[in-house]
Enzyme design. Structure first.
Site, PDB file in Angstrom:
ATOM      1  N   CYS A   1      -3.200  11.211  14.918  1.00 58.76           N
ATOM      2  CA  CYS A   1      -4.170  11.521  13.851  1.00 58.76           C
ATOM      3  C   CYS A   1      -5.608  11.267  14.288  1.00 58.76           C
ATOM      4  O   CYS A   1      -6.540  11.717  13.622  1.00 58.76           O
ATOM      5  CB  CYS A   1      -3.851  10.707  12.604  1.00 58.76           C
ATOM      6  SG  CYS A   1      -2.160  10.920  12.064  1.00 58.76           S
TER       7      CYS A   1
ATOM      8  N   HIS B   1      -9.649  10.052   7.962  1.00 63.14           N
ATOM      9  CA  HIS B   1      -8.324  10.643   8.106  1.00 63.14           C
ATOM     10  C   HIS B   1      -7.604  10.511   6.768  1.00 63.14           C
ATOM     11  O   HIS B   1      -7.628   9.460   6.133  1.00 63.14           O
ATOM     12  CB  HIS B   1      -7.557   9.923   9.218  1.00 63.14           C
ATOM     13  CG  HIS B   1      -6.119  10.322   9.291  1.00 63.14           C
ATOM     14  ND1 HIS B   1      -5.721  11.640   9.253  1.00 63.14           N
ATOM     15  CD2 HIS B   1      -4.980   9.582   9.372  1.00 63.14           C
ATOM     16  CE1 HIS B   1      -4.404  11.688   9.310  1.00 63.14           C
ATOM     17  NE2 HIS B   1      -3.933  10.453   9.374  1.00 63.14           N
TER      18      HIS B   1
ATOM     19  N   ASN C   1      -0.982  14.451   4.559  1.00 64.50           N
ATOM     20  CA  ASN C   1      -1.476  14.027   5.863  1.00 64.50           C
ATOM     21  C   ASN C   1      -1.216  15.150   6.872  1.00 64.50           C
ATOM     22  O   ASN C   1      -0.058  15.448   7.177  1.00 64.50           O
ATOM     23  CB  ASN C   1      -0.743  12.735   6.255  1.00 64.50           C
ATOM     24  CG  ASN C   1      -1.149  12.218   7.618  1.00 64.50           C
ATOM     25  OD1 ASN C   1      -1.810  12.900   8.390  1.00 64.50           O
ATOM     26  ND2 ASN C   1      -0.731  11.000   7.922  1.00 64.50           N
TER      27      ASN C   1
HETATM   28  N1  ACO Z   1      10.378   8.016  -3.304  1.00 65.08           N
HETATM   29  C1  ACO Z   1      10.883   6.975  -3.985  1.00 65.08           C
HETATM   30  N2  ACO Z   1      11.075   5.762  -3.447  1.00 65.08           N
HETATM   31  C2  ACO Z   1      10.723   5.600  -2.156  1.00 65.08           C
HETATM   32  C3  ACO Z   1      10.181   6.650  -1.387  1.00 65.08           C
HETATM   33  C4  ACO Z   1      10.017   7.899  -2.008  1.00 65.08           C
HETATM   34  N3  ACO Z   1       9.515   8.965  -1.369  1.00 65.08           N
HETATM   35  N4  ACO Z   1       9.930   6.190  -0.156  1.00 65.08           N
HETATM   36  C5  ACO Z   1      10.290   4.901  -0.133  1.00 65.08           C
HETATM   37  N5  ACO Z   1      10.772   4.535  -1.336  1.00 65.08           N
HETATM   38  C6  ACO Z   1      11.263   3.246  -1.762  1.00 65.08           C
HETATM   39  C7  ACO Z   1      11.726   2.396  -0.610  1.00 65.08           C
HETATM   40  O1  ACO Z   1      13.068   2.693  -0.288  1.00 65.08           O
HETATM   41  C8  ACO Z   1      11.566   1.004  -1.163  1.00 65.08           C
HETATM   42  O2  ACO Z   1      12.656   0.731  -2.003  1.00 65.08           O
HETATM   43  P1  ACO Z   1      13.316  -0.740  -1.990  1.00 65.08           P
HETATM   44  O3  ACO Z   1      12.241  -1.657  -2.492  1.00 65.08           O
HETATM   45  O4  ACO Z   1      14.468  -0.588  -2.933  1.00 65.08           O
HETATM   46  O5  ACO Z   1      13.704  -1.011  -0.584  1.00 65.08           O
HETATM   47  C9  ACO Z   1      10.336   1.111  -2.060  1.00 65.08           C
HETATM   48  O6  ACO Z   1      10.174   2.511  -2.332  1.00 65.08           O
HETATM   49  C10 ACO Z   1       9.070   0.577  -1.442  1.00 65.08           C
HETATM   50  O7  ACO Z   1       8.960   1.094  -0.111  1.00 65.08           O
HETATM   51  P2  ACO Z   1       7.763   0.687   0.804  1.00 65.08           P
HETATM   52  O8  ACO Z   1       7.948   1.292   2.161  1.00 65.08           O
HETATM   53  O9  ACO Z   1       7.506  -0.779   0.744  1.00 65.08           O
HETATM   54  O10 ACO Z   1       6.563   1.426   0.056  1.00 65.08           O
HETATM   55  P3  ACO Z   1       5.028   1.324   0.356  1.00 65.08           P
HETATM   56  O11 ACO Z   1       4.319   0.883  -0.848  1.00 65.08           O
HETATM   57  O12 ACO Z   1       4.734   0.597   1.656  1.00 65.08           O
HETATM   58  O13 ACO Z   1       4.639   2.840   0.604  1.00 65.08           O
HETATM   59  C11 ACO Z   1       4.154   4.383   2.374  1.00 65.08           C
HETATM   60  C12 ACO Z   1       5.234   3.551   1.670  1.00 65.08           C
HETATM   61  C13 ACO Z   1       3.556   5.336   1.400  1.00 65.08           C
HETATM   62  C14 ACO Z   1       4.803   5.133   3.534  1.00 65.08           C
HETATM   63  C15 ACO Z   1       3.063   3.416   2.926  1.00 65.08           C
HETATM   64  O14 ACO Z   1       3.631   2.360   3.633  1.00 65.08           O
HETATM   65  C16 ACO Z   1       2.082   4.130   3.813  1.00 65.08           C
HETATM   66  O15 ACO Z   1       1.334   4.985   3.390  1.00 65.08           O
HETATM   67  N6  ACO Z   1       2.025   3.755   5.116  1.00 65.08           N
HETATM   68  C17 ACO Z   1       1.131   4.376   6.033  1.00 65.08           C
HETATM   69  C18 ACO Z   1       1.682   5.688   6.418  1.00 65.08           C
HETATM   70  C19 ACO Z   1       0.720   6.452   7.295  1.00 65.08           C
HETATM   71  O16 ACO Z   1      -0.442   6.485   7.030  1.00 65.08           O
HETATM   72  N7  ACO Z   1       1.237   7.015   8.351  1.00 65.08           N
HETATM   73  C20 ACO Z   1       0.404   7.744   9.236  1.00 65.08           C
HETATM   74  C21 ACO Z   1       1.287   8.572  10.019  1.00 65.08           C
HETATM   75  S1  ACO Z   1       0.437   9.964  10.596  1.00 65.08           S
HETATM   76  C22 ACO Z   1       0.776  10.302  12.223  1.00 65.08           C
HETATM   77  O17 ACO Z   1       0.368   9.578  13.113  1.00 65.08           O
HETATM   78  C23 ACO Z   1       1.557  11.566  12.483  1.00 65.08           C
END
Ligand code: ACO
Length: 333
Positions: free
Chosen positions: A118, A259, A289
């Site tokens: 990214c 980003h 994203n």
């Molecule tokens: N729908 C419903 N529930 C979900 C989903 C979904 N799509 N995804 C995860 N959950 C659940 C999980 O299973 C978990 O359930 P549990 O508590 O029963 O285990 C709960 O929601 C919380 O999950 P977390 O992973 O703790 O959620 P979080 O608040 O951290 O949000 C997210 C997850 C959105 C992915 C966040 O961590 C994030 O944005 N991280 C950064 C991601 C990013 O920017 N990546 C860049 C990649 S780009 C590249 O380089 C190509």
């Protein structure tokens, strides 16, 4: 190249392309167990664009590039260098920039890709201006383009809700104008964190086999919480450093083009930098994203909506797999 000081390389043209097909959160809730409410509250994303099967990364890149060249008031023959930042090249080789060159009928100029996830678009601008400084090139086409839908695991609800497809482009040009253009770019990486965000299969470490496909190793794998934590820290640090290097404070920033990964990351960045969210360009609600494409798509939209005026200080900041990070300060001409 980050040490190059320059106020004579400007962004002379911008362009973008996003595929017409919209995939909403409700559409996704029919594919995996998720809800519009969960995705919006955790990320800010409402919908994303998805390229058709026969649309490649270079198709989108060429459209965005063509628009940027037109916007700069140039012809394709004026361009002396093409760099495409992408993690989703059309194929391992030839590089995507060569396909763009062919599709736009451009001259026999250098054309290559950069992979810094990214952060790739800002990295590519840094490399382009460095090459321009040493080889006399007047105009370079720098593109961020991704077909992330092709490496998304559509059975993994923790990642598939995040990504979208698209391309953004700029032409960067040498200029006689003083005190405008790219003031500074900073880039960095931390290879000790390669594990938290990757596509592990298909490279020399794990060449494609039936097993790598069965284990979804050709798709994005991410430890979301870890990425989130690092993202906030490195984006804040990089943004602060590039402002300081440019002799600017948060008050001097007219618009931040970050980003577009997650609203909560952007909100944390705004708070720590002490820059109001109203000065941030945010469009991840409509595109998700798009990795290397996210900053140039947002820049193009901000420009076309009249949010960028002559003399404005633009702060760009990104993080991505690697981990990589990058930031830039650009004063609009
Ligand atoms: N729908 C419903 N529930 C979900 C989903 C979904 N799509 N995804 C995860 N959950 C659940 C999980 O299973 C978990 O359930 P549990 O508590 O029963 O285990 C709960 O929601 C919380 O999950 P977390 O992973 O703790 O959620 P979080 O608040 O951290 O949000 C997210 C997850 C959105 C992915 C966040 O961590 C994030 O944005 N991280 C950064 C991601 C990013 O920017 N990546 C860049 C990649 S780009 C590249 O380089 C190509």
């Amino acid at each position: 190249m980050s040490e190059l000081k320059g106020n004579s390389v400007i962004i002379s043209g911008v362009g973008s392309f996003t595929p017409p097909k919209v995939l909403s959160n409700n559409d996704l809730s029919k594919i995996v167990e998720t809800t519009d409410e969960w995705i919006r509250s955790r990320t800010g994303i409402r919908e994303r664009r998805i390229a058709d099967d026969d649309m490649t990364t270079s198709d989108m890149a060429a459209q965005a590039g063509k628009e940027a060249i037109q916007n700069a008031g140039l012809e394709t023959d004026d361009i002396g260098l093409i760099i495409v930042a992408t993690v989703t090249p059309d194929m391992p080789f030839p590089n995507t920039a060569c396909f763009v060159q062919k599709k736009l009928g451009m001259g026999k100029i250098p054309a290559f890709d950069i992979e810094a996830a990214c952060s790739g678009f800002i990295y590519a601008m840094d490399v382009a201006r460095g090459l321009m400084a040493v080889n006399g090139t007047k105009h370079a086409l720098v593109i961020g383009a991704e077909k992330l839908s092709s490496i998304t695991n559509w059975e993994d609800r923790t990642t598939c809700v995040l990504f979208g497809d698209g391309a953004g482009a700029v032409v960067i040009s040498k200029s006689d104008k003083e005190d405008v253009g790219i003031l500074n770019i900073l880039t960095g990486a931390d290879g000790s964190e390669t594990d938290i965000l990757m596509v592990p299969g298909g490279g020399s470490a794990s060449p494609s086999t039936v097993e790598t496909i069965e284990r979804s190793m050709h798709k994005i794998q991410m430890q979301g919480n870890q990425v989130f934590k690092h993202a906030v820290r490195v984006m804040c640090q990089s943004a602060s450093d590039v402002l300081e290097k440019s002799g600017l404070t948060a008050d001097d920033v007219d618009i931040v083009v970050p980003h577009q990964a997650n609203n909560r990351i952007i909100e944390a960045l705004a708070q720590r930098l002490n820059v109001g969210l109203d000065r941030f360009k945010i469009n991840l609600d409509r595109y998700g994203n798009t990795s290397a494409a996210s900053i140039p798509i947002a820049l193009d939209e901000a420009y076309r909506n009249g949010r960028i005026r002559p003399g404005d200080n633009i702060l760009m900041v990104a993080f991505g797999g690697g981990l990589t990070w990058a930031s830039a300060v650009i004063r609009w001409q």
